[in-house]
Design a protein around this motif. Structure first.
Motif, PDB file in Angstrom:
ATOM      1  N   HIS A  35       4.702 -15.411   9.455  1.00 35.90           N
ATOM      2  CA  HIS A  35       3.893 -13.756   9.638  1.00 35.90           C
ATOM      3  C   HIS A  35       4.572 -12.578   9.847  1.00 35.90           C
ATOM      4  CE1 HIS A  35       3.366 -16.355  13.606  1.00 35.90           C
ATOM      5  NE2 HIS A  35       1.710 -16.614  13.246  1.00 35.90           N
ATOM      6  N   GLY A  36       4.942 -12.537   7.821  1.00 33.19           N
ATOM      7  CA  GLY A  36       5.211 -11.245   7.113  1.00 33.19           C
ATOM      8  C   GLY A  36       3.737 -10.638   6.574  1.00 33.19           C
ATOM      9  N   TYR A  37       4.529  -9.391   5.414  1.00 35.64           N
ATOM     10  CA  TYR A  37       3.759  -9.138   4.629  1.00 35.64           C
ATOM     11  C   TYR A  37       4.606  -8.083   3.634  1.00 35.64           C
ATOM     12  CZ  TYR A  37       5.063  -4.753   7.694  1.00 35.64           C
ATOM     13  OH  TYR A  37       6.353  -4.305   7.724  1.00 35.64           O
ATOM     14  N   LEU A  38       3.588  -7.864   2.854  1.00 36.88           N
ATOM     15  CA  LEU A  38       4.260  -7.033   2.032  1.00 36.88           C
ATOM     16  C   LEU A  38       3.052  -6.000   1.453  1.00 36.88           C
ATOM     17  CD1 LEU A  38       5.116  -9.769  -1.556  1.00 36.88           C
ATOM     18  CD2 LEU A  38       6.521  -8.461  -0.126  1.00 36.88           C
ATOM     19  N   ASP A  39       3.803  -4.733   1.489  1.00 37.41           N
ATOM     20  CA  ASP A  39       3.102  -4.008   0.945  1.00 37.41           C
ATOM     21  C   ASP A  39       2.694  -3.876  -0.661  1.00 37.41           C
ATOM     22  OD1 ASP A  39       2.268  -3.048   3.259  1.00 37.41           O
ATOM     23  OD2 ASP A  39       4.228  -1.806   3.626  1.00 37.41           O
ATOM     24  N   ILE A  40       1.448  -3.284  -1.297  1.00 38.39           N
ATOM     25  CA  ILE A  40       1.693  -3.540  -2.482  1.00 38.39           C
ATOM     26  C   ILE A  40       1.122  -2.023  -2.959  1.00 38.39           C
ATOM     27  CG2 ILE A  40       1.430  -6.099  -2.980  1.00 38.39           C
ATOM     28  CD1 ILE A  40      -2.145  -5.820  -3.245  1.00 38.39           C
ATOM     29  N   PRO A  41       0.808  -1.500  -4.110  1.00 43.39           N
ATOM     30  CA  PRO A  41       0.871  -0.631  -4.950  1.00 43.39           C
ATOM     31  C   PRO A  41      -0.288  -1.104  -5.160  1.00 43.39           C
ATOM     32  CG  PRO A  41       1.912  -1.137  -7.105  1.00 43.39           C
ATOM     33  CD  PRO A  41       2.128  -1.954  -5.592  1.00 43.39           C
ATOM     34  N   VAL A  42      -1.394   0.072  -4.830  1.00 49.06           N
ATOM     35  CA  VAL A  42      -3.034   0.625  -5.136  1.00 49.06           C
ATOM     36  C   VAL A  42      -3.322   1.214  -5.620  1.00 49.06           C
ATOM     37  CG1 VAL A  42      -3.791  -1.856  -3.627  1.00 49.06           C
ATOM     38  CG2 VAL A  42      -3.816   0.178  -3.210  1.00 49.06           C
ATOM     39  N   ASN A  43      -4.673   1.644  -6.643  1.00 46.63           N
ATOM     40  CA  ASN A  43      -5.168   2.609  -6.684  1.00 46.63           C
ATOM     41  C   ASN A  43      -4.398   4.291  -5.609  1.00 46.63           C
ATOM     42  OD1 ASN A  43      -5.603   1.685  -9.169  1.00 46.63           O
ATOM     43  ND2 ASN A  43      -7.723   1.433  -8.619  1.00 46.63           N
TER      44      ASN A  43
END
Ligand code: ADP
Ligand code: MG
Ligand code: ZN
Length: 476
Positions: free
Chosen positions: A102-110
């Motif tokens: 139960h983790g997450y990664l925030d990724i860059p999007v437009n």
């Protein structure tokens, strides 16, 4: 109706420990085949595995960095299948109770950021390597890789196109490098990806997925996903159904082909590993691992923006790797007068020249100290920015410092009013028509005079001062 793509990724990351997951053999890459093996990783009967606790700590650190839950008790399981490079006939992995969930990664999007869920990270061991090519019809097996520690990082099906998948993978790659939990060298197979892909019409439930196995290049992963999306849409639009299967990407033919279908899928007959006790961490141990967490890329980027006043773009470029961030920090410490100038020169001039020379930052012939010495001379107007670029060119080829090069090449800027005035007087005498024109109101002619004076000084006159003295003397 429009099509939606759904992608979930399974990433195998080699944990960079000195010894293997369950024995003391070296994990060093590139040794003679089968020289780094022992009865445990050769799968000899009766040999008992002992967990490499360092690999477990590094997996916990990775879990903490993606804001996941750390299971204080986790368990090992056997995943059974027969393959020549798997000497025990099973792989030790974690199935129902992994170490991280139960983790997450925030990724860059437009339009900003997108949160991608990470379902789980489990520990497992690598298999050996089979070699079939160029061996006259026989196969060879190298078991040096057998038992090398891996963590498998499984995402939620949260990515909606190939670009998001690549952004996620790059973010994850950068993270494991910053954490120093993996060498993450893709060519050496230390970071490889299975891509699960399905398509559906908007509003429909998840479609049947296919899985592209074991890809180790961002470019191939992107091509493979895009190919697979088109293939699936075409099948459905032609009235067919996607078959759940594993596929292989052929990067030479630029197409994927079926490896095995669901019917032929392995029944892994998972069961608990009887030779390993449950893995236990105390909360104190987890907290101690958290205390050793290095600054992560996002934090570093924000600090570079606030502490050094850099643009988000510059901060992003400089924090791509720990090495480049450290290099910049030592440059900015040695030339504290102008951190922005440090960023510009490092990004546009130094990295550009290294790139042309095919060199890594670590191999830079110019140290941060030596570059700072040059930037000091730009800052105090000893030389012009243009001359400084020539000095840097020379520095790339020699060990001399900036002052020595400036002296021997006679690059010092002329900032002496008397000398500049003398040149201006000569230029004015040679161009009486333009002087008259300027005095008659043609302000634009100032540029012409600046050009003439700079030329007459062979580029060494201080341009700011030339401007100022020209305005004074042209007035008459
Ligand atoms: P396995 O591949 O071992 O059978 P999982 O069910 O755990 O395992 O799924 C593996 C990956 O497939 C996960 O990353 C998950 O997000 C992704 N996935 C599951 N269903 C879909 C789907 N319909 N489309 C795309 N990806 C999916
Ligand atoms: Mg899978
Ligand atoms: Zn061994």
């Amino acid at each position: 109706m429009s099509w939606e793509t759904v992608i979930g990724l399974e990433v195998h990351v080699q944990v960079n420990t000195k010894s293997k997951q369950f024995c003391g053999c070296s994990t060093e890459f590139g040794a003679e085949p089968n020289t780094q093996t022992c009865p445990v990783c050769l799968g000899m009967p009766g040999q008992l595995p002992v967990l490499n606790i360092e690999a477990a700590r590094k997996t916990v650190l990775t879990g903490l960095a993606i804001n996941a839950d750390i299971n204080l008790i986790s368990k090992f399981d056997r995943k059974n299948y027969f393959y020549p490079d798997l000497p025990k006939g099973y792989q030790i992995t974690q199935f129902p109770l992994p170490i991280v969930e139960h983790g997450y990664l925030d990724i860059p999007v437009n339009d900003g950021e997108k949160r991608i869920g990470v379902t789980r990270i489990h520990m497992e061991e690598d298999a050996g390597k089979s070699m079939h090519e160029g061996l006259d019809g026989v196969s060879h097996i190298d078991l040096n890789r057998s038992g090398v520690p891996l963590m498998e990082i499984v995402s939620e099906p949260d990515m909606a196109n190939a670009d998001e998948a690549i952004a996620y993978l790059k973010q994850l790659h950068q993270l494991v490098c910053f954490l120093d939990v993996s060498g993450a060298n893709m060519e050496k197979g230390q970071f490889r990806c299975d891509a699960n892909v399905s398509v559906r019409r908007s509003g429909e439930p998840l479609g049947t997925r296919t899985e592209m196995k074991n890809m180790n290049s961002f470019r191939f992963i992107k091509q493979a996903i895009e190919y697979e999306v088109n293939r699936q849409i075409e099948i459905i639009e032609n009235g067919g159904a996607v078959v759940q299967e594993s596929r292989l990407w052929d990067s030479v033919k630029n197409e994927s082909r079926s490896m095995r279908s669901k019917e032929e899928a392995h029944d892994y007959r998972y069961f608990p590993e009887p030779d390993l006790p449950p893995l236990r961490f105390t909360q104190d141990e987890v907290d101690a691992i958290r205390a050793g967490m290095p600054e992560l890329p996002g934090q570093l980027r924000k600090r570079f923006e606030t502490e050094f006043g850099l643009s988000p773009y510059d901060a992003d470029v400089l924090t791509q790797t720990r090495e480049s961030a450290a290099w910049y920090e030592s440059l900015a410490a040695a030339h504290p007068a102008d951190p922005k100038r440090c960023a510009n020169w490092m990004i546009n001039e130094l990295l550009g020249r290294l790139n042309e020379a095919g060199k890594e930052l670590a191999e830079s012939p110019v140290s941060s100290q030596r570059l700072a010495g040059l930037l000091e001379r730009v800052g105090d107007h000893t030389i012009s920015g243009k001359a400084a670029k020539d000095v840097l060119d020379i520095m790339m080829e020699s060990d001399d410092d900036a002052d020595t090069i400036i002296e021997t090449k006679g690059l010092k800027q002329v900032s002496d009013t008397g000398a500049i005035d003398a040149i201006i007087v000569d230029v004015m005498a040679a161009n009486p028509g333009q002087v008259e024109g300027y005095r008659g109101g043609k302000d634009k002619l100032l540029g012409f005079f600046v050009g003439q004076v700079m030329k007459a000084s062979r580029g060494k006159a201080n341009p700011g001062m030339v401007n100022q003295r020209l305005k004074a003397l042209l007035k008459g």
